[in-house]
Motif scaffolding. Structure first.
Motif, mmCIF file in Angstrom:
data_model
loop_
_atom_site.group_PDB
_atom_site.id
_atom_site.type_symbol
_atom_site.label_atom_id
_atom_site.label_comp_id
_atom_site.label_asym_id
_atom_site.label_seq_id
_atom_site.Cartn_x
_atom_site.Cartn_y
_atom_site.Cartn_z
ATOM 1 N N ILE A 88 0.869 -1.169 0.000
ATOM 2 C CA ILE A 88 0.000 0.000 0.000
ATOM 3 C C ILE A 88 0.908 1.222 0.000
ATOM 4 N N PHE A 89 0.639 2.146 -0.903
ATOM 5 C CA PHE A 89 1.353 3.418 -0.981
ATOM 6 C C PHE A 89 0.370 4.522 -0.587
ATOM 7 N N PRO A 90 0.314 4.890 0.697
ATOM 8 C CA PRO A 90 -0.656 5.899 1.144
ATOM 9 C C PRO A 90 -0.412 7.257 0.484
ATOM 10 N N GLU A 91 -1.509 7.923 0.175
ATOM 11 C CA GLU A 91 -1.459 9.285 -0.373
ATOM 12 C C GLU A 91 -0.474 9.405 -1.537
ATOM 13 N N THR A 92 -0.532 8.447 -2.451
ATOM 14 C CA THR A 92 0.458 8.375 -3.528
ATOM 15 C C THR A 92 -0.227 8.301 -4.883
ATOM 16 N N SER A 93 0.044 9.301 -5.716
ATOM 17 C CA SER A 93 -0.514 9.350 -7.066
ATOM 18 C C SER A 93 0.267 8.405 -7.985
ATOM 19 N N GLN A 94 -0.204 8.284 -9.231
ATOM 20 C CA GLN A 94 0.468 7.385 -10.164
ATOM 21 C C GLN A 94 1.914 7.814 -10.428
ATOM 22 N N GLY A 95 2.143 9.095 -10.648
ATOM 23 C CA GLY A 95 3.506 9.570 -10.882
ATOM 24 C C GLY A 95 4.417 9.296 -9.692
ATOM 25 N N GLU A 96 3.890 9.513 -8.509
ATOM 26 C CA GLU A 96 4.669 9.276 -7.285
ATOM 27 C C GLU A 96 4.942 7.790 -7.065
ATOM 28 N N VAL A 97 3.964 6.940 -7.357
ATOM 29 C CA VAL A 97 4.175 5.505 -7.145
ATOM 30 C C VAL A 97 5.161 4.952 -8.159
ATOM 31 N N LYS A 98 5.155 5.502 -9.375
ATOM 32 C CA LYS A 98 6.157 5.066 -10.358
ATOM 33 C C LYS A 98 7.551 5.379 -9.849
ATOM 34 N N SER A 99 7.746 6.565 -9.347
ATOM 35 C CA SER A 99 9.052 6.953 -8.792
ATOM 36 C C SER A 99 9.434 6.076 -7.603
ATOM 37 N N ALA A 100 8.490 5.824 -6.731
ATOM 38 C CA ALA A 100 8.763 5.028 -5.530
ATOM 39 C C ALA A 100 9.090 3.584 -5.879
ATOM 40 N N PHE A 101 8.454 3.057 -6.915
ATOM 41 C CA PHE A 101 8.635 1.643 -7.223
ATOM 42 C C PHE A 101 9.853 1.360 -8.098
ATOM 43 N N VAL A 102 10.372 2.361 -8.792
ATOM 44 C CA VAL A 102 11.528 2.154 -9.668
ATOM 45 C C VAL A 102 12.715 1.585 -8.898
ATOM 46 N N LYS A 103 13.025 2.178 -7.773
ATOM 47 C CA LYS A 103 14.164 1.724 -6.969
ATOM 48 C C LYS A 103 13.965 0.280 -6.512
ATOM 49 N N ALA A 104 12.777 -0.041 -6.052
ATOM 50 C CA ALA A 104 12.489 -1.405 -5.593
ATOM 51 C C ALA A 104 12.643 -2.401 -6.739
ATOM 52 N N SER A 105 12.122 -2.051 -7.877
ATOM 53 C CA SER A 105 12.191 -2.930 -9.041
ATOM 54 C C SER A 105 13.639 -3.188 -9.451
ATOM 55 N N GLU A 106 14.441 -2.142 -9.487
ATOM 56 C CA GLU A 106 15.846 -2.287 -9.859
ATOM 57 C C GLU A 106 16.608 -3.123 -8.830
ATOM 58 N N GLU A 107 16.346 -2.891 -7.555
ATOM 59 C CA GLU A 107 17.031 -3.636 -6.508
ATOM 60 C C GLU A 107 16.654 -5.124 -6.549
ATOM 61 N N LEU A 108 15.394 -5.421 -6.815
ATOM 62 C CA LEU A 108 14.967 -6.813 -6.921
ATOM 63 C C LEU A 108 15.678 -7.511 -8.084
ATOM 64 N N LYS A 109 15.724 -6.868 -9.230
ATOM 65 C CA LYS A 109 16.393 -7.465 -10.400
ATOM 66 C C LYS A 109 17.874 -7.705 -10.116
ATOM 67 N N TYR A 110 18.534 -6.725 -9.518
ATOM 68 C CA TYR A 110 19.958 -6.843 -9.207
ATOM 69 C C TYR A 110 20.215 -8.000 -8.241
ATOM 70 N N LYS A 111 19.404 -8.104 -7.211
ATOM 71 C CA LYS A 111 19.580 -9.153 -6.196
ATOM 72 C C LYS A 111 19.388 -10.540 -6.810
ATOM 73 N N MET A 112 18.398 -10.679 -7.675
ATOM 74 C CA MET A 112 18.139 -11.980 -8.296
ATOM 75 C C MET A 112 19.293 -12.373 -9.225
ATOM 76 N N LEU A 113 19.826 -11.409 -9.970
ATOM 77 C CA LEU A 113 20.979 -11.682 -10.836
ATOM 78 C C LEU A 113 22.201 -12.071 -10.019
ATOM 79 N N ARG A 114 22.447 -11.326 -8.954
ATOM 80 C CA ARG A 114 23.605 -11.586 -8.105
ATOM 81 C C ARG A 114 23.563 -12.978 -7.481
ATOM 82 N N LYS A 115 22.376 -13.406 -7.090
ATOM 83 C CA LYS A 115 22.206 -14.729 -6.479
ATOM 84 C C LYS A 115 22.038 -15.840 -7.525
#
Length: 166
Positions: A88-115
């Motif tokens: 849940i992203f409280p008080e978060t518009s579409q533009g804001e959620v895209k920004s917030a989720f980019v870092k998570a998405s990149e970190e997940l991809k990096y971690k999976m590749l590394r492992k």
């Protein structure tokens, strides 16, 4: 009853649904938008089948840690069960959620590749400009969007602004 998932330490589904209900009520009261992400690990079963359940558990813990470290402190993260997570992203518009989720998405991809875990993520992220009537409706919209990604090509994030039933 426990409010956290025993493996990952994230909220469990029961606690998450309660927080989602509260977020809907709060958003209606204060006329705020919020966003909801539904995340599924693609090909997770292959990890359990080929590397064993202990490695599968290690992967789930790694996903939880990535989400916790890369998302905002105000975001509410849960493991709903199996290989499904919701945020849940409280008080978060579409533009804001895209920004917030980019870092998570990149970190997940990096971690999976590394492992060297051969998994990816199908994610549906819905911004509720018109608020859902209840948690079932909110979850269904996000879950349906995630399954659209999963059934089309996997390994992607789909964003949608929901403005109520058509």
């Amino acid at each position: 009853m426990a409010s956290t998932d025993s493996l990952t330490g994230l909220l469990n589904s029961r606690s998450f649904y309660l927080d989602l209900a509260n977020e809907i009520i709060r958003s209606i009261r204060y006329k705020h938008v919020f966003s909801l992400a539904y995340l599924d690990i693609d090909d997770f079963k292959n990890i359990n089948d080929s590397l064993g359940h202990l490695k599968g558990d290690e992967l789930l813990i790694a996903v939880a840690k990535c989400l916790l470290s890369s998302l905002r402190k105000t975001d509410i993260i849960a493991r709903l069960g199996g290989d499904e997570f919701a945020i849940i992203f409280p008080e978060t518009s579409q533009g804001e959620v895209k920004s917030a989720f980019v870092k998570a998405s990149e970190e997940l991809k990096y971690k999976m590749l590394r492992k060297r875990w051969k998994v990816s993520f199908s994610v549906g992220v819905v911004t509720f400009e018109t608020l859902p009537t209840d948690i079932k409706e909110a979850i269904k919209v996000a879950d349906d969007l995630m399954y659209t990604v999963k059934n089309n090509k996997k390994n992607d994030v789909a964003f949608k602004v929901w403005q109520g039933r058509i």
